[in-house]
Structure formats: structure tokens, C-alpha cells
Design an enzyme around this catalytic site. Sequence first.
Site, short mmCIF file in Angstrom:
data_model
loop_
_atom_site.label_atom_id
_atom_site.label_comp_id
_atom_site.label_asym_id
_atom_site.label_seq_id
_atom_site.Cartn_x
_atom_site.Cartn_y
_atom_site.Cartn_z
N GLY A 1 9.95 -3.13 -8.30
CA GLY A 1 10.10 -1.29 -8.38
C GLY A 1 9.45 -0.95 -8.99
N GLU B 1 12.12 -9.15 -8.92
CA GLU B 1 10.95 -9.60 -7.44
C GLU B 1 9.87 -8.57 -7.97
OE1 GLU B 1 13.03 -8.87 -4.15
OE2 GLU B 1 13.81 -10.59 -4.15
N PRO B 2 9.37 -8.75 -9.32
CA PRO B 2 8.03 -7.24 -9.14
C PRO B 2 7.00 -8.08 -8.43
CG PRO B 2 8.08 -9.24 -11.07
CD PRO B 2 9.69 -9.41 -10.88
N GLY B 3 6.16 -6.90 -8.13
CA GLY B 3 4.72 -7.38 -7.51
C GLY B 3 4.06 -6.46 -8.59
N ARG B 4 4.44 -4.89 -7.30
CA ARG B 4 3.39 -3.51 -9.02
C ARG B 4 3.14 -3.90 -10.17
NH1 ARG B 4 2.33 0.76 -5.64
NH2 ARG B 4 4.46 0.74 -4.95
N ARG C 1 -3.92 3.16 0.95
CA ARG C 1 -2.21 3.99 0.28
C ARG C 1 -3.26 5.16 -0.26
NH1 ARG C 1 -0.83 3.35 -4.15
NH2 ARG C 1 0.90 3.99 -4.37
N TYR D 1 -0.06 6.33 1.84
CA TYR D 1 1.04 7.55 1.09
C TYR D 1 0.91 8.94 -0.22
CZ TYR D 1 2.38 2.47 1.68
OH TYR D 1 3.46 1.51 2.11
N CYS E 1 -14.61 6.16 11.23
CA CYS E 1 -14.07 7.22 12.19
C CYS E 1 -13.45 7.64 12.04
CB CYS E 1 -14.87 6.75 13.42
SG CYS E 1 -16.63 6.56 13.55
N GLU E 2 -12.80 8.50 11.20
CA GLU E 2 -10.96 8.86 11.29
C GLU E 2 -11.27 10.21 9.84
OE1 GLU E 2 -7.92 6.55 13.09
OE2 GLU E 2 -7.39 8.27 10.93
N1 LLP Z 1 11.99 -7.41 -3.37
C1 LLP Z 1 11.49 -6.08 -2.13
C2 LLP Z 1 12.45 -6.97 -1.17
C3 LLP Z 1 10.83 -5.45 -1.83
O1 LLP Z 1 10.85 -5.03 -0.71
C4 LLP Z 1 9.75 -5.16 -2.85
C5 LLP Z 1 8.56 -4.09 -2.02
C6 LLP Z 1 8.95 -5.96 -3.69
C7 LLP Z 1 9.78 -6.23 -4.22
C8 LLP Z 1 8.41 -5.64 -4.90
O2 LLP Z 1 8.13 -4.41 -4.85
P1 LLP Z 1 7.04 -3.65 -6.27
O3 LLP Z 1 7.48 -4.77 -7.36
O4 LLP Z 1 5.55 -4.09 -5.87
O5 LLP Z 1 7.33 -2.18 -6.56
N2 LLP Z 1 2.80 -0.39 0.01
C9 LLP Z 1 3.49 0.13 -0.77
C10 LLP Z 1 5.25 -0.42 -1.73
C11 LLP Z 1 5.85 -1.38 -0.38
C12 LLP Z 1 7.36 -1.93 -1.17
C13 LLP Z 1 7.47 -2.63 -0.33
N3 LLP Z 1 8.56 -3.66 -1.24
C14 LLP Z 1 3.17 0.79 -1.66
O6 LLP Z 1 1.46 0.85 -1.36
O7 LLP Z 1 3.35 1.58 -2.90
#
Ligand code: LLP
Length: 428
Positions: free
Chosen positions: A239, A276-279, A315, A319, A358-359
Site C-alpha cells: 500500500g 508486501e510492496p508492489g506499487r 487506471r 479509478y 469504442c467507449e
Molecule cells: N498485499 C495485499 C494483500 C494486497 O491486496 C495488495 C494490493 C498488495 C499487497 C500490494 O499493494 P501495493 O503495495 O501495490 O499498493 N489496481 C489498483 C491497486 C489494487 C491493489 C490491490 N491490493 C490500482 O491500480 O491502484
Amino acid sequence: MDFFNYKDGSLHCEAVPAHVIASAVGTPCYVYSRATLVEHHRRSAEAFAAVNPLICYSVKSCGNLSVCRTLVECGAGMDVVSGGELFRARAAGAAPSTIVYAGVGKRDDEIGAALDAGIYLLNVESEEEFENIARIARARNVTCECALRINPDVDPHTHRFTTTGTKETKFGVDIERARAFFRSYGRDLHARLVGLHLHIGSPVYETAPYVEAVRKALALRDELMAEGFTVSVLDLGGGFAADYETGRSPAAADYARAIVPLLVPAVSAGLRIILEPGRSIAANAGILLTRVQYVKRSGDKTFAICDAGMNALLRPSHYDAFHFIWPTDPAPNFVPTRRTENPEIPGLVSMDVVGPLCETGDYLALDRSMPPVVRGDLLAIYTAGAYGMSMASRYNSSPLPAEVLVDGDKFSTVRRRETYEDLVAHER
Ligand code: LLP
């Protein structure tokens, strides 16, 4: 921070001009910077070093094998949410002992695959799911470790679609139920409940919601341990935000400064921390390149119609998300000094940057101030590395974009552009 910069007026990813990649690979095309991925991982690891976390990169943000492999090489584990992501993580070389698996709807075959692989931790989201995992583990005569996902009921102040830690979401169980959960299942011998998991939302631009969530989780842990349960793992989820605008997001060090002191005593006494970083790792490590097909005027509006739309990057329309968009080779007076929604550069014009689908909802930006563009211009859509390609679709029979990984002055296609034949291959 990232390694996408204008040099001699031309956008470069590390040492490679973006237009060179577009000419070689075509558009639309995702371009990732290896050095940025590595640096983001390094900064997270360094910021949280005092609690020595297992950093499990969130595969859902950008699951490309070469991206995942880069992070595995950095020492990252993987956070997965499906059998498909588990397969990806393993194909990228992640050791099973570094894989954690969340998700509200795990199927029996997915649980079976996780048990067979011997992954580190299953993050459990409901009573029924726990019973099912325990049943499957018993039938295989194996043991697995589980963490209970709790809702700490904090508001992360983010989009309602990505708010997950409030009381009434489909994720996890509330703190009241968590106590009952441990009493019911905390002594199972096959599915061993050993930890707590939370993920409050994404992106979270403040540190306060984490502080509140961690405090609640630690208090719950103390209560559970006083009742004799084992809670040796605390998974804080992801997050952490990204710089959709220059300097917008707290840095890993800022989050860590708020969170780490709360954790140190428990960690010194043996608690294991998972992140658990992704973004925060992938978003600024990627751009989407798209070419302007046509410029069209309609009433007072100007539309730049591009070859990427919501199919390639969902996105903005899903969003209302802001992504900075700029020509890769602007006139010298338009080279941007920062990425922002309202650049103060004389001569900008307002336009909608839209896709070919087409949207009406197929757009990348509305009423955006940009340098004037003409047919054939190449645009970069920034901060697109996370939840870009991983949410792309084939709507309107659009083949999925190519993906390119840059490493210094070299680049390679790490996913080839789909062909029309690919589109129908499973229907023959
Ligand atoms: N752990 C869990 C349990 C999660 O549900 C998520 C993201 C993460 C880790 C990773 O979160 P991050 O570090 O990437 O913020 N599609 C949306 C974001 C959905 C996130 C879902 N869960 C967007 O494009 O903003």
C-alpha cells in the site's frame, strides 16, 4: 525516484532514448527500468532494516517474469494472490520458502498447489477458508503455516475500490472475530495458525493509518499470546504510495520512521515481519509509450487519439487516476522539470488524451495541459509500471502491448507484442 529523465531534450529510460525503443518494438509498449526496480527494493530493505523484514514483492502489481526475476535477484520473496501468480513467482525463481499467498477465494486446486510447493505462508481470510485449508493439508498429511488476515478498521483515505482495511470489506476478519478465530482454529495441527496479516489499502499517502493498524495488530497479538497462542509472524501488506507527481509520495524511509519503532520490541523478542510492496517498487519503474494517431477538434475540445487506451492502462478510467503524460521529444521550451497535474510552462494547450476503443470512458487524461501534439508524436505515460500491464485487457480485440526491460544502455523485449493469431489461438 526513477531513472526516466530527459537528456538532450529526449526522454531516456536509463541510457536508452524512449523513441529508440518505440521504433524497434512499436507502440503501445511498456518500458521498465531495471535500475529503478533494484533501487526501490534497496531503499525499502534499507529503510526497514532494523526489523529485518522479508520483503515479498506483490506480483499483482507487475507480474512480468523478468521484472519478478530482477526482484528475486535482489533477495525479494513474492506475495501472490492466485494459482497463476504462484506459477509466475516460481517460474521467476522465487524460493517457495519466500512466497506468501493471500486472496479471499482460493480454490482447492490453488491451495493444493501452494501446499505441494511448500510455500512459506497462507494468508487466510475466513473461517470456511481455514477449514478448507486444514482439510486439504490433512488429506495430504502435510502441515502448513497460516496467518489470519485482520481488518484493523482504519481508513487509508484512498479510492473506495482499493480500500481494504475497513471493517466492512470482503477481506479478512475484524478484530473481534480474530479472537474467536484463534480460539477455534489456533491449535490445528495441519494448518498451523502462526501469524497475523493486514493490508489497509493502496495507495496510502499517509503514515498515520499504518501506525494505527500496527498498534491494533500488536495489541491483538499480545492478547492472543497471553491466551497461549503462537503469533510469530506479522505481515503488514503493501500500500505504500508512488510518485504519480514529483515528490508526492512519502519515501520508504518516511513510512519506516513511523512504523519501525513500534515493531522493534516485538521483533527483538522474535517476531518476524513481512512487507508486501508492489506499487512502491514497480509504479515509477515503468512507463507506457503510445503514439498519437490523430489530433481531432470537437467543439471547444482537442482530442489526442492514441494507440493505447483503457485496454493498455485501465487506471485513469477505472479509478480516475492521474498519470503524468508528456511527449518523449518535446520542443526545447517544453522539456518538463517536474511531473505535475498543472505544469506552469507557457504555451501549453488543454486536451483529452484518449484511446482508440469504442467507449466514451476510454481515456488516459481529461482536460490535460500539454504541449501541442501532432500525428505521429510519441507520448510517455508515467508511473505505469504497477497495475498497468497487469490490468491490461484485449478489449476490442487489441493485442496486449509489448514489454521491454532496460538495463543501462541495453534493452530487451521481455514480452513480445501479441499478434492477431494470438487473439484467436484458444478459439480455434
Ligand atoms: N498485499 C495485499 C494483500 C494486497 O491486496 C495488495 C494490493 C498488495 C499487497 C500490494 O499493494 P501495493 O503495495 O501495490 O499498493 N489496481 C489498483 C491497486 C489494487 C491493489 C490491490 N491490493 C490500482 O491500480 O491502484
